[in-house]
Motif scaffolding. Structure first.
Motif, PDB file in Angstrom:
ATOM      1  N   MET A 444       5.407 154.783  83.256  1.00 12.87           N
ATOM      2  CA  MET A 444       6.036 156.144  83.277  1.00 12.87           C
ATOM      3  C   MET A 444       5.297 157.370  83.021  1.00 12.87           C
ATOM      4  O   MET A 444       5.151 158.294  83.485  1.00 12.87           O
ATOM      5  CB  MET A 444       7.082 156.125  82.177  1.00 12.87           C
ATOM      6  N   PHE A 449       4.340 157.717  88.872  1.00 15.16           N
ATOM      7  CA  PHE A 449       5.931 157.248  88.391  1.00 15.16           C
ATOM      8  C   PHE A 449       6.889 158.081  89.475  1.00 15.16           C
ATOM      9  O   PHE A 449       6.866 159.244  89.615  1.00 15.16           O
ATOM     10  CB  PHE A 449       5.994 157.800  86.807  1.00 15.16           C
ATOM     11  N   SER A 450       7.767 157.367  90.016  1.00 18.16           N
ATOM     12  CA  SER A 450       8.790 157.978  90.734  1.00 18.16           C
ATOM     13  C   SER A 450       9.623 158.999  90.170  1.00 18.16           C
ATOM     14  O   SER A 450      10.207 159.829  90.968  1.00 18.16           O
ATOM     15  CB  SER A 450       9.556 156.771  91.676  1.00 18.16           C
ATOM     16  N   GLY A 451      10.012 158.691  88.920  1.00 22.60           N
ATOM     17  CA  GLY A 451      11.010 159.649  88.365  1.00 22.60           C
ATOM     18  C   GLY A 451      10.175 160.961  87.818  1.00 22.60           C
ATOM     19  O   GLY A 451       9.181 161.159  88.103  1.00 22.60           O
ATOM     20  N   LYS A 452      10.947 161.552  87.085  1.00 19.30           N
ATOM     21  CA  LYS A 452      10.497 162.973  86.523  1.00 19.30           C
ATOM     22  C   LYS A 452       9.352 162.534  85.402  1.00 19.30           C
ATOM     23  O   LYS A 452       9.237 161.631  84.895  1.00 19.30           O
ATOM     24  CB  LYS A 452      11.408 163.920  85.765  1.00 19.30           C
ATOM     25  N   ARG A 453       8.435 163.526  85.275  1.00 15.38           N
ATOM     26  CA  ARG A 453       7.560 163.367  84.282  1.00 15.38           C
ATOM     27  C   ARG A 453       7.926 163.286  82.705  1.00 15.38           C
ATOM     28  O   ARG A 453       8.765 163.937  82.726  1.00 15.38           O
ATOM     29  CB  ARG A 453       6.110 164.344  84.565  1.00 15.38           C
ATOM     30  N   LEU A 454       7.224 162.913  82.017  1.00 15.36           N
ATOM     31  CA  LEU A 454       7.789 162.905  80.821  1.00 15.36           C
ATOM     32  C   LEU A 454       7.904 164.203  79.675  1.00 15.36           C
ATOM     33  O   LEU A 454       6.631 164.703  80.058  1.00 15.36           O
ATOM     34  CB  LEU A 454       7.291 161.460  79.733  1.00 15.36           C
TER      35      LEU A 454
END
Lengths: 656, 130
Positions: A444, A449-454
């Motif tokens: 992540m 990472f394919s989702g939003k950044r942490l």
């Protein structure tokens, strides 16, 4: 093959035994036969010598009888009168009666000059001069002379033509005899006695001589046979025989030829001829006489002047002696055969006794080959085979023991291996959890990472979680290492005198210091002074694991800013140690479970890292290994106390 | 979180794993419901009616197979797609085991651990057909 060899061994033993027995038996037999032969021959020779002297007695008795007759007759009145008055007619009649009565062959009267006055056997012939005859000569001198004498044919004719005829022998061809110088023997051999006749004034007025012609007269020889051998016969043959030789010619005998006739007109063998007639010796040996073997004795017959003129012979049939010898030899052989048979039986039994334990050994060896252990044999002797059997038995037992040990070791290794694989599986699975967490967060955090950044908060949370999981990985690695030490130590522990306080507790506290600080916990050592003096017999590396685990657990499951107590108590037989924390405690039903392998208690906590499932298991293993016990006590919501004991030993050696 | 694509139920006995999965799903705009064992999973599934379930197999109390079977047998929930988390290398044996329990699981239904969040999101999109 096995049976073949066994039998061969036994028969070999029997064979060796028999060879020895047969060889010694054969030697004994030969020696025995020789001894028997010698003694029998000796006995026979003694017998024949004895018989010969008996024969001489018979012979001389005959001559003595003759002497008596002639002597008595010479002084009869009628003879005296006849010589004195020269009246021969009546006296001749009287004399002839006497001759017939005493069975003489001739009986003759001479005057004091030795001139024949009249003959009983041949009354028509008289007037011949007998003074040259040695016997008559002696009688004329007053002696009574008796002897065996050879009488030439012309003189025999004078006495009686019948006598000359009786003495006429046509010699038969005889094998082994000395070559004959003549083919006819016409002289005769006589027993003769001459005695003087006296007138009333004691002057010699004449002589009387008389005798028996031996040729073709069997009186003497048959008398010898009768007297010496009692006429005994063996298988129709006479046991004993006697012969009188005139020089070398048989003139009177009871040896018979095949046709049953007496074997006269034959001659003596050359060897006897030489020994007896030439050298004048006695001759004893076995001899083939006419048709049978005899043990024989020959001695010379001498005339009155000592000249050899013939031979007296006796012989014993050899066959009875041979038969006797055979019987003795047979009975000896019989005993020998019995002895050999007995030896064979003994050898066979001995062989069996020797080979039987060997057969047992073979059988037992086969059993071992087939996996029967321990296979033993009965020990029946103390000889080499007994020793072999004993060694075999110990070997068998040793083999069994070794195999058992190997089996046990194999089972242990197998068990260890299973546990090792089990642990490996567990460890991998356990490692996968923290690794999964790390992998997830790290993915992540990556740009891709394919989702939003942490968010910063998420980032902080992720790092905290990851750190906790890394710590857990470290913890796990440590307990696995411990376990591997314990498990390998199962094969070999190295105990030594160890001071619990200085060697174990202080180092354990030092390594726990950072965690204590994080949790802001206080650590209290109770009874420090006596703990200082406690020495135990233990493997220090393992014992340190115990304290590391207990302190680490106390921190892990203790409450923040709580206290941890490290305590000690000693009684007569054991040392008792404990590590206690303040915290949630453990429910009573879980007090035992916590020491099992791969068990963890409690709900997952967000804040704390979880246990590895091996810490208390390892601890219990180590304590148990040192001969101690371990258990847990707890008050719900207040505290947990882990207590363990170690045995007290004077020098530590007994439990070493 | 203005809009959410779908509601996902995440079931694992390991809180750190649930946390991690939750963060990755939320950052991909999914709504996440958590459960820590099989029983809780069924309760939450009934209560929340999720669009999909991510289910770990190795759990205390009620394991993944049991929970999955219960879900499939319940007509209310049998339509909810289930993505099964399994240890690496155990897909085949787990498929067989599932079959023996009467579960229709294909190899596509498995995701092996440790989970790659990118891969999980991709599979989830395929699963939901979005």
């Amino acid at each position: 093959m096995e049976i073949f060899n066994k039998i061969r061994l036994r028969f070999r033993l029997v064979l060796y035994f028999l060879i020895v027995v047969v060889i010694s038996g054969a030697i004994a037999t030969l020696v025995g036969i020789r001894l028997i032969n010698t003694s029998i021959i000796k006995q026979a020779q003694n017998q024949v010598m004895h018989d010969l002297s008996s024969a001489w007695m018979v012979y001389n008795e005959k001559l003595d009888d003759l002497k008596d007759i002639v002597e008595l007759t010479s002084n009869r009145f009628f003879l005296n009168t006849a010589l004195t008055n020269n009246e021969t007619g009546a006296a001749a009649k009287e004399l002839e009666d006497t001759r017939v009565k005493y069975d003489l062959d001739f009986l003759t009267v001479t005057d004091e000059q030795g001139i024949v006055v009249f003959r009983a056997s041949n009354p028509l012939v008289a007037g011949d001069d007998q003074s040259s005859d040695e016997l008559v000569r002696r009688a004329l001198r007053g002696e009574i002379a008796s002897a065996t004498q050879i009488v030439p044919r012309e003189k025999l004719i004078l006495e009686s033509p019948k006598l000359a005829e009786r003495a006429y022998f046509v010699l038969k061809k005889t094998p082994k005899a000395k070559p004959a110088s003549k083919s006819v023997e016409d002289s005769g051999m006589v027993l003769k006695v001459a005695a003087p006749t006296f007138d009333h004034e004691g002057r010699i007025i004449g002589t009387l001589y008389g005798g028996i012609l031996i040729n073709r007269s069997y009186d003497i020889v048959d008398s010898i046979k009768e007297t010496v051998y009692k006429g005994e016969a063996y298988k129709g043959k006479d046991i004993g025989t006697a012969t009188i030789f005139q020089w070398d010619v048989r003139i009177s005998t009871n040896v018979t030829e095949l046709d049953g006739n007496r074997a006269i007109e034959t001659r003596v063998s050359e060897s006897v001829y030489d020994a007896v007639l030439i050298n004048g010796k006695s001759w004893i040996d076995r001899a083939f006489v006419v048709r049978d073997w005899y043990i024989t004795a020959y001695e010379p017959i001498r005339d009155i002047e000592g000249r050899i003129i013939g031979i007296l012979y006796v012989g014993i049939l050899e066959e009875p002696y041979i038969i006797m010898r055979q019987e003795i030899v047979w009975s000896m052989l019989k005993y020998l055969i019995i002895a050999v048979a007995a030896a064979m039986v003994i050898a066979f039994l001995l062989g069996r006794q020797i080979t039987k334990p060997i057969a047992h050994l073979v059988h037992a060896t086969r059993q071992i080959y087939n996996g029967f252990l321990p296979s033993t044999v009965k020990i029946t002797s103390k000889d080499e085979i007994g020793i072999l059997s004993e060694s075999f038995n110990s070997m068998s037992h040793k083999l069994k023991q070794t195999l058992d040990e190997k089996d046990k070791a194999y089972a242990q290794l197998k068990d260890l291996n299973v546990r090792y694989l089990e642990l490996l599986g567990f460890a991998t699975h356990e490692l996968m959890q923290p690794l999964g967490v790390l992998k997830g967060y790290l993915t992540m955090m990556q740009q891709s990472f394919s989702g939003k950044r942490l968010s910063p908060e998420q980032h902080e949370h992720a790092v905290g979680t990851m750190l906790r999981n890394v710590n857990m990985l470290v913890d796990m690695s440590q307990t696995y290492l411990q376990l591997s030490k314990i498990e390998s130590g199962q094969l070999d522990t190295q105990k030594e005198r160890t001071n619990v306080y200085h060697d174990i507790i202080i180092p354990a506290i030092e390594s726990a210091r950072p965690k204590l600080m994080v949790e802001e916990m206080e650590l209290v050592i109770e009874n420090e002074n006596s703990l200082d003096r406690v020495d135990v017999w233990a493997d220090p590396i393992l014992l340190r694991i115990v304290y590391n685990n207990l302190i680490s657990n106390a921190i892990k499951y203790g409450k923040r800013r709580g206290k941890i107590f490290i305590g000690f108590m000693g009684n007569e037989s054991v040392f008792q140690f404990n590590v206690k924390n303040e915290g949630e405690g453990i429910t009573e039903d879980k007090l035992d479970v916590i020491f099992e392998k791969f068990t963890r208690l409690g709900e997952p906590s967000r804040r704390k890292q979880r246990g590895t499932g091996l810490g208390l298991y390892n601890t219990k293993e180590i304590v148990t290994k040192h001969g101690g016990k371990i258990w847990a006590e707890s008050a719900q919501g207040e505290w947990t106390d882990i207590i363990f004991t170690l045995p007290k030993t004077e020098n530590g050696d007994e439990n070493g | 979180m203005a809009e959410t694509k779908a509601k996902i139920l995440v079931v694992d006995d390991e809180p750190d794993i649930v946390d991690m999965l939750k963060m990755s799903l939320e950052n991909a705009s999914y709504e996440v419901v958590e459960a820590y064992d099989g029983n809780e999973a069924i309760e939450k599934a009934k209560a929340e009616k999720p669009d999909a379930i991510i289910l770990d197999l190795m759990m205390p109390k009620k394991d993944g197979f049991e929970a999955c079977k219960e879900l499939k047998n319940d007509p209310e929930m049998s339509g909810i797609p289930v993505l099964v988390l399994t240890a690496i290398g155990q897909e085949i044996s787990h498929t067989r085991y599932a079959k023996s329990m009467g579960l229709e699981l294909e190899s596509d239904d498995f995701i092996s651990k440790p989970v790659d969040p990118n891969f999980l999101l991709k599979r989830l999109e395929e699963f939901l057909g979005t």
